[in-house]
Motif scaffolding. Structure first.
Motif, PDB file in Angstrom:
ATOM      1  N   ASP A  51       0.821  -1.216   0.000  1.00 38.41           N
ATOM      2  CA  ASP A  51       0.000   0.000   0.000  1.00 38.41           C
ATOM      3  C   ASP A  51       0.855   1.267   0.000  1.00 38.41           C
ATOM      4  O   ASP A  51       0.725   2.115   0.866  1.00 38.41           O
ATOM      5  N   LEU A  52       1.724   1.378  -1.003  1.00 38.55           N
ATOM      6  CA  LEU A  52       2.559   2.573  -1.120  1.00 38.55           C
ATOM      7  C   LEU A  52       1.681   3.814  -1.270  1.00 38.55           C
ATOM      8  O   LEU A  52       0.630   3.752  -1.911  1.00 38.55           O
ATOM      9  N   PRO A  53       2.126   4.937  -0.711  1.00 33.75           N
ATOM     10  CA  PRO A  53       1.366   6.171  -0.944  1.00 33.75           C
ATOM     11  C   PRO A  53       1.392   6.532  -2.421  1.00 33.75           C
ATOM     12  O   PRO A  53       2.387   6.304  -3.103  1.00 33.75           O
ATOM     13  N   VAL A  54       0.295   7.075  -2.907  1.00 33.41           N
ATOM     14  CA  VAL A  54       0.189   7.493  -4.303  1.00 33.41           C
ATOM     15  C   VAL A  54       0.094   9.011  -4.306  1.00 33.41           C
ATOM     16  O   VAL A  54      -0.816   9.580  -3.701  1.00 33.41           O
ATOM     17  N   GLY A  60       5.783  14.700  -5.953  1.00 34.98           N
ATOM     18  CA  GLY A  60       6.959  13.849  -5.783  1.00 34.98           C
ATOM     19  C   GLY A  60       8.246  14.579  -6.138  1.00 34.98           C
ATOM     20  O   GLY A  60       9.259  14.438  -5.451  1.00 34.98           O
ATOM     21  N   GLU A  61       8.209  15.376  -7.202  1.00 30.24           N
ATOM     22  CA  GLU A  61       9.390  16.158  -7.577  1.00 30.24           C
ATOM     23  C   GLU A  61       9.729  17.161  -6.480  1.00 30.24           C
ATOM     24  O   GLU A  61      10.900  17.364  -6.143  1.00 30.24           O
ATOM     25  N   GLN A 102      -2.144  15.416   3.841  1.00 25.74           N
ATOM     26  CA  GLN A 102      -0.972  15.427   4.699  1.00 25.74           C
ATOM     27  C   GLN A 102      -0.539  14.025   5.132  1.00 25.74           C
ATOM     28  O   GLN A 102       0.656  13.740   5.185  1.00 25.74           O
ATOM     29  N   ASN A 103      -1.474  13.143   5.423  1.00 28.37           N
ATOM     30  CA  ASN A 103      -1.103  11.784   5.849  1.00 28.37           C
ATOM     31  C   ASN A 103      -0.396  11.025   4.723  1.00 28.37           C
ATOM     32  O   ASN A 103       0.604  10.346   4.959  1.00 28.37           O
ATOM     33  N   THR A 104      -0.913  11.132   3.508  1.00 25.90           N
ATOM     34  CA  THR A 104      -0.296  10.452   2.371  1.00 25.90           C
ATOM     35  C   THR A 104       1.091  11.038   2.101  1.00 25.90           C
ATOM     36  O   THR A 104       2.056  10.296   1.880  1.00 25.90           O
ATOM     37  N   PHE A 105       1.193  12.363   2.142  1.00 27.27           N
ATOM     38  CA  PHE A 105       2.479  13.017   1.927  1.00 27.27           C
ATOM     39  C   PHE A 105       3.477  12.605   3.009  1.00 27.27           C
ATOM     40  O   PHE A 105       4.632  12.296   2.716  1.00 27.27           O
ATOM     41  N   ARG A 107       3.502   9.809   4.758  1.00 29.45           N
ATOM     42  CA  ARG A 107       3.914   8.412   4.531  1.00 29.45           C
ATOM     43  C   ARG A 107       4.965   8.334   3.435  1.00 29.45           C
ATOM     44  O   ARG A 107       5.949   7.608   3.555  1.00 29.45           O
ATOM     45  N   ALA A 108       4.757   9.071   2.344  1.00 32.62           N
ATOM     46  CA  ALA A 108       5.739   9.078   1.258  1.00 32.62           C
ATOM     47  C   ALA A 108       7.071   9.622   1.771  1.00 32.62           C
ATOM     48  O   ALA A 108       8.132   9.081   1.469  1.00 32.62           O
ATOM     49  N   TRP A 109       7.009  10.658   2.575  1.00 36.90           N
ATOM     50  CA  TRP A 109       8.208  11.260   3.174  1.00 36.90           C
ATOM     51  C   TRP A 109       8.922  10.235   4.052  1.00 36.90           C
ATOM     52  O   TRP A 109      10.125  10.027   3.933  1.00 36.90           O
ATOM     53  N   ALA A 110       8.174   9.598   4.938  1.00 34.23           N
ATOM     54  CA  ALA A 110       8.773   8.673   5.912  1.00 34.23           C
ATOM     55  C   ALA A 110       9.321   7.414   5.229  1.00 34.23           C
ATOM     56  O   ALA A 110      10.409   6.945   5.576  1.00 34.23           O
ATOM     57  N   LEU A 111       8.581   6.856   4.286  1.00 35.94           N
ATOM     58  CA  LEU A 111       9.030   5.646   3.597  1.00 35.94           C
ATOM     59  C   LEU A 111      10.149   5.943   2.606  1.00 35.94           C
ATOM     60  O   LEU A 111      10.977   5.078   2.321  1.00 35.94           O
ATOM     61  N   GLY A 112      10.134   7.151   2.049  1.00 31.09           N
ATOM     62  CA  GLY A 112      11.113   7.489   1.022  1.00 31.09           C
ATOM     63  C   GLY A 112      10.810   6.803  -0.296  1.00 31.09           C
ATOM     64  O   GLY A 112      11.668   6.677  -1.158  1.00 31.09           O
ATOM     65  N   VAL A 113       9.571   6.369  -0.450  1.00 28.28           N
ATOM     66  CA  VAL A 113       9.154   5.692  -1.685  1.00 28.28           C
ATOM     67  C   VAL A 113       7.654   5.909  -1.859  1.00 28.28           C
ATOM     68  O   VAL A 113       6.911   5.982  -0.889  1.00 28.28           O
TER      69      VAL A 113
END
Length: 129
Positions: A51-54, A60-61, A102-105, A107-113
């Motif tokens: 369940d990667l953040p989308v 992303g850039e 903010q939650n999705t962002f 998660r992307a920040w924390a996972l780095g993916v």
């Protein structure tokens, strides 16, 4: 909904596979698999989450460009503060998306993916060298 983790289910599947291999070997006298098969538990541990953040490509850039320079809360504060600032449409959309997701962002920040919304491509942040 079950209390089992995906790892629990995978380990049960691996046990069933081992039982089939043993039964085949006992019945035929030849091994069911080669000794050089990969260790699937190690591969499972190293695999990305399902369940990667989308997130949109432009977000992303932005994350890739500024992650090393700001804290996560600085990003979110910056995005929220720019919602009412007159910017070009692309930047306004980017900050608006971050502020509203903010939650999705995070998660992307924390996972780095994350997965790019427009293309489905998986993007990983480069590790610091």
């Amino acid at each position: 909904m079950s209390n089992e983790t995906k790892r629990d289910v995978f380990e049960k599947l691996e046990e069933c596979y081992a039982e089939v291999c043993d039964a085949y070997t006992n019945e035929t006298g030849s091994p069911y698999y080669c000794d050089d098969e990969p260790n699937y538990l190690d591969e499972y541990d190293a695999a990305l989450p399902d369940d990667l953040p989308v997130i949109p490509k432009e977000v992303g850039e932005y994350l890739k460009r500024y992650k090393l320079m700001f804290t996560l809360f600085g990003f979110l504060r910056d995005a929220v503060s720019r919602i009412d600032t007159p910017l070009d449409d692309l930047n306004q959309t980017k900050y608006h998306w971050i502020a509203n997701n903010q939650n999705t962002f995070a998660r992307a920040w924390a996972l780095g993916v994350w997965r790019v919304e427009e293309t489905g491509e998986i993007v990983k942040l480069e590790e610091e060298k």
